[in-house]
Design an enzyme around this catalytic site. Structure first.
Site, mmCIF file in Angstrom:
data_model
loop_
_atom_site.group_PDB
_atom_site.id
_atom_site.type_symbol
_atom_site.label_atom_id
_atom_site.label_comp_id
_atom_site.label_asym_id
_atom_site.label_seq_id
_atom_site.Cartn_x
_atom_site.Cartn_y
_atom_site.Cartn_z
ATOM 1 N N SER A 68 41.282 46.393 45.857
ATOM 2 C CA SER A 68 42.288 47.094 45.057
ATOM 3 C C SER A 68 43.098 46.042 44.296
ATOM 4 C CB SER A 68 43.229 47.851 46.005
ATOM 5 O OG SER A 68 44.409 48.251 45.347
ATOM 6 N N TYR B 260 48.301 48.448 53.537
ATOM 7 C CA TYR B 260 47.224 48.617 52.551
ATOM 8 C C TYR B 260 46.945 47.298 51.825
ATOM 9 C CZ TYR B 260 44.664 50.663 48.602
ATOM 10 O OH TYR B 260 43.708 50.971 47.653
#
Ligand code: NAD
Length: 268
Positions: free
Chosen positions: A151, A164
């Protein structure tokens, strides 16, 4: 001018027909876009997803391809998928580690240890588990490709999303390490770092962030898009196109790389 006629022709297109591919978390979102693109290119797919309903719908849409309900952070469930793949396909050409969850939004003193663990288990350990069981099958096929979804949060720090971001930075380290380890077996390993991808998931992330900062969803969304040089989000199909490129003969010499695909996200 030097004679260039000895140069080989540039390779265009070219996913081998019948490529055997496993995609995790492919009932919806980016994983589904990847699965649809590869099926349209003539690949054979086995997908998994934690959503029973999603897997049912995938099976109904693609009766010629396999789908299993499984959580990528469950050792036993993942092991059993690759046992089936080994028995049915006698090998594997590509693993797409796509499954991921957003994890909690909150300060480090607010996030519970259980929520931290769950995010890292799904986003990072899940990729390890799939690779752990898939690599012997890819190796026995003479090589292949692994694509790990990281990401933009795997190249920037991301306040209030520490689990995350930490997991996605971990994916980049995992990718670079595996690329070194598996290169001699002709296995290429790359990471894709999507930015803001159009769809329901990013809307949920924006809502949580807006709530955290006490502003409206629309204000939050505008401030996200302002950070993108191209001033637009990326459609999930663009991620699928990059996966197809990496699996094709055009990607033969790409390994150990992290590909941002985000309209040039300047910060998050
Ligand atoms: P999504 O939530 O739309 O879809 C994820 C899919 O994975 C769902 O079908 C879900 O049921 C499944 N899943 C969730 N947990 C699972 C588990 N434990 N085991 C198996 N399946 C599971 O998410 P998405 O936007 O399509 O994201 C796909 C990947 O791309 C993720 O790794 C995500 O972190 C990454 N990513 C997404 C964005 C974005 O903006 N959407 C941005 C950067 C990175």
């Amino acid at each position: 001018m030097e004679n260039q006629s000895s140069l080989k022709k540039c390779k265009v297109g070219g996913i081998a027909p019948g490529l055997r591919v496993f995609v995790s978390g492919a009932a919806t979102g980016i994983g589904r876009a990847i699965a649809e693109t590869l099926i349209a290119s003539g690949s054979r797919l086995h997908i998994c997803d934690v959503s029973e309903e999603g897997v049912e719908e995938f099976r109904a849409s693609h009766p010629d391809h396999a789908a299993t309900v499984a959580d990528v952070s469950d050792d036993g469930a993942v092991g059993s998928i690759f046992e089936t793949i080994g028995a049915e396909w006698n090998g594997l050409d590509a693993l797409i580690n796509n499954a991921g969850i957003a994890g909690p939004t909150g300060g480090v003193d607010e996030i519970s240890p259980a929520d931290w663990r769950q995010c890292v288990e799904v986003c990072l350990t899940g990729q390890f588990l799939c690779a752990h069981f898939a690599v012997p099958l890819i190796r026995s096929s003479g090589g292949g490709s692994i694509v790990n979804l990281s990401s933009a949060a795997g190249r920037f720090g991301y306040s209030y999303r520490t689990p995350y971001s930490s997991a996605k930075w971990g994916v980049v380290g995992f990718t670079q390490s595996l690329a070194k380890e598996l290169g001699p077996d002709n296995i290429r390993v790359n990471a894709i770092l999507p930015g803001l991808i159009e769809g329901p998931r990013i809307e949920r992330v924006i809502s949580s962030r807006a709530e955290q900062l006490g502003i409206s969803h629309e204000e939050m969304k505008s401030s996200y898009v302002e950070n993108i040089s191209l001033r637009r989000m990326t459609p999930p199909e663009d991620i699928a196109s990059l996966v197809a490129f990496l699996l094709s003969d055009m990607g033969t010499n790409l390994s150990g790389q992290s590909f941002g695909i985000d309209g040039n996200l300047e910060k998050i």
